[in-house]
Design an enzyme around this catalytic site. Structure first.
Site, PDB file in Angstrom:
ATOM      1  N   LYS A  48       0.844  -1.202   0.000  1.00 51.84           N
ATOM      2  CA  LYS A  48       0.000   0.000   0.000  1.00 51.84           C
ATOM      3  C   LYS A  48       0.879   1.252   0.000  1.00 51.84           C
ATOM      4  O   LYS A  48       2.081   1.179   0.275  1.00 51.84           O
ATOM      5  CB  LYS A  48      -0.920  -0.009   1.219  1.00 51.84           C
ATOM      6  CG  LYS A  48      -0.202   0.093   2.555  1.00 51.84           C
ATOM      7  CD  LYS A  48      -1.191  -0.134   3.705  1.00 51.84           C
ATOM      8  CE  LYS A  48      -0.501  -0.038   5.051  1.00 51.84           C
ATOM      9  NZ  LYS A  48      -1.370  -0.518   6.143  1.00 51.84           N
ATOM     10  N   TYR A 271      11.564  30.978   8.258  1.00 52.48           N
ATOM     11  CA  TYR A 271      10.345  31.680   8.683  1.00 52.48           C
ATOM     12  C   TYR A 271      10.180  31.682  10.202  1.00 52.48           C
ATOM     13  O   TYR A 271       9.088  31.904  10.713  1.00 52.48           O
ATOM     14  CB  TYR A 271       9.075  31.080   8.049  1.00 52.48           C
ATOM     15  CG  TYR A 271       9.161  30.851   6.566  1.00 52.48           C
ATOM     16  CD1 TYR A 271       9.025  31.918   5.676  1.00 52.48           C
ATOM     17  CD2 TYR A 271       9.388  29.579   6.059  1.00 52.48           C
ATOM     18  CE1 TYR A 271       9.106  31.703   4.308  1.00 52.48           C
ATOM     19  CE2 TYR A 271       9.471  29.355   4.693  1.00 52.48           C
ATOM     20  CZ  TYR A 271       9.332  30.416   3.817  1.00 52.48           C
ATOM     21  OH  TYR A 271       9.410  30.198   2.486  1.00 52.48           O
TER      22      TYR A 271
END
Ligand SMILES: *Cc1c(COP(=O)(O)O)cnc(C)c1O
Length: 391
Positions: A48, A271
């Site tokens: 998966k 930031y």
């Protein structure tokens, strides 16, 4: 050798950050799995999430060549990708689709999961021959038939002939907790016995994902469905206990920029809140950021460069990480920086990176594997050398 597409994009590697993949680890880990469950049990390898980000077709092909019996996928496009690569082995599709779309899903050549009465109704209404597993909810609470539902479903399945019931499976929520596991596995066991009471015989019975395989050998039933075991993506303790090798062997990049910032400079790296430097800083920039599977906050901890640990500072930005190389004078543009893996005698273990990122390892590994370009794992002896500085 078949590497996922990203390795075929040399332009991506002109921005030098990458994941080093040890594809041979699949063969070794499948051998460990085979040894763990014995020759007669089926191993269904869980591919998966595009094979945990490693490329579903690549890892399925290698694992089948190494001796797994079937493949599980988490979405139809993974089944398509694996079928298109020429795989003919059984592909079990975990619950993921709408009941009204079963016809299109079956065209992909998958074994369906009956995780609800609605899905059973849709498959019966289709009036076409097909293979399916019944999923049992043993306590995870997500998908699967509950005790009050499965007897009716088994009876309906026994009385028809178009749906070939291949087996029953369930997924345990807490293999590390013996009490929860005893309770959940007892629920699965009663479903297995009820299926037999309804005359459904020769069913595969699958309960053991990776940690269950290692921690609960009594729950191997007729087959197992490991994912992380085969990728070598379990916590260090289990990796050592089972002697597994990681498919994601290292995450590295190269310094593309170096700048000295004087004492007193104010920097807002990534930031973050601006910080005033107490002393001169020699700062290196590596082109790998949160877009590449790392995190934005919290700060990244440390990296290895030229045989030394060096602190990553500030937050990661979209495509960049900043490293303080003030104390690593050899660090230069082009130097290799290791964010995870071995470099000479030093190592940043996958568990260390996951704990710095404050995320579970099972989340960190697929994030990095699906985001970064793949290159073959290199033995790490000479990593820290740049072209300019070959000795
Ligand atoms: C993800 C998953 C697995 C595999 O789990 P691992 O811990 O990676 O072995 C097995 N079965 C189901 C239903 C799953 O969703």
């Amino acid at each position: 050798m078949p590497y996922p597409e990203s390795a075929l994009i040399p332009q991506r590697l002109l921005r030098p950050s990458w994941a080093e993949i040890d594809l041979d680890a699949i063969r070794r880990n499948v051998a460990v799995a085979r040894n763990c469950v014995g020759p007669d049990r089926k191993i269904y390898f869980v591919c998966k999430g595009d094979g945990f980000g490693f490329g579903a077709d690549t890892v399925a092909g290698l694992a089948l060549a190494a001796g797994v019996d079937g493949i599980c996928v988490g979405s139809p496009e993974e089944a398509l990708k694996i079928r298109q690569s020429g795989v003919t082995a059984e592909i079990l599709l975990f619950a993921s689709t709408l009941p009204q779309e079963v016809a299109a899903v079956l065209d992909l050549g998958v074994t369906m999961t009956i995780q609800s009465i609605e899905m059973l109704d849709a498959l019966v209404a289709l009036q076409r021959p097909l293979d399916a597993f019944v999923e049992i909810d043993s306590g995870f609470g997500r998908f699967g038939l509950a005790p009050r539902q499965w007897n009716g479903a088994f009876e309906r399945l026994r009385r028809q002939s178009l749906i070939r019931l291949r087996g029953v499976y369930s997924h345990l929520s807490s293999p590390e907790d013996p009490e929860v596991t005893a309770q959940q596995s007892a629920t699965f066991e009663s479903a297995v016995q009820d299926a037999a009471r309804h005359g459904l015989r020769d069913l595969e019975q699958i309960l053991a994902s990776s940690r269950v395989m290692i921690l609960h050998p009594g729950l191997h039933y007729t087959g197992v469905d490991p994912g992380r075991f085969i990728y070598g993506a379990l916590d260090r303790k289990l990796m050592q206990q089972a002697r597994l090798d990681p498919l994601l062997a290292a995450v590295r990049g190269r310094i593309v920029h170096i700048q000295r910032h004087p004492a007193g400079a104010v920097l807002g790296l990534g930031y973050g809140a601006p910080m005033r430097l107490k002393k001169e800083l020699r700062l290196a920039i590596v082109p790998i950021g949160f877009w590449d599977g790392l995190n934005h906050v919290p700060p990244l901890g440390r990296v290895i460069v030229h045989g030394c640990f060096a602190p990553a500072i500030g937050r990661r930005s979209f495509q960049h990480t900043a490293v303080d190389v003030t104390d690593v004078p050899q660090a230069a543009i082009g130097s290799v920086v290791t964010l995870m893996g071995l470099d000479g005698d030093l190592e940043i273990a996958p568990d260390e990176l996951a704990s710095t990122m404050q995320l579970p390892l099972m989340e960190v590994i697929p994030r990095l594997a699906r985001s970064l370009p793949h290159v073959p794992f290199q033995r790490p002896q000479s990593l820290s050398l740049t072209e300019e500085n070959p000795q």
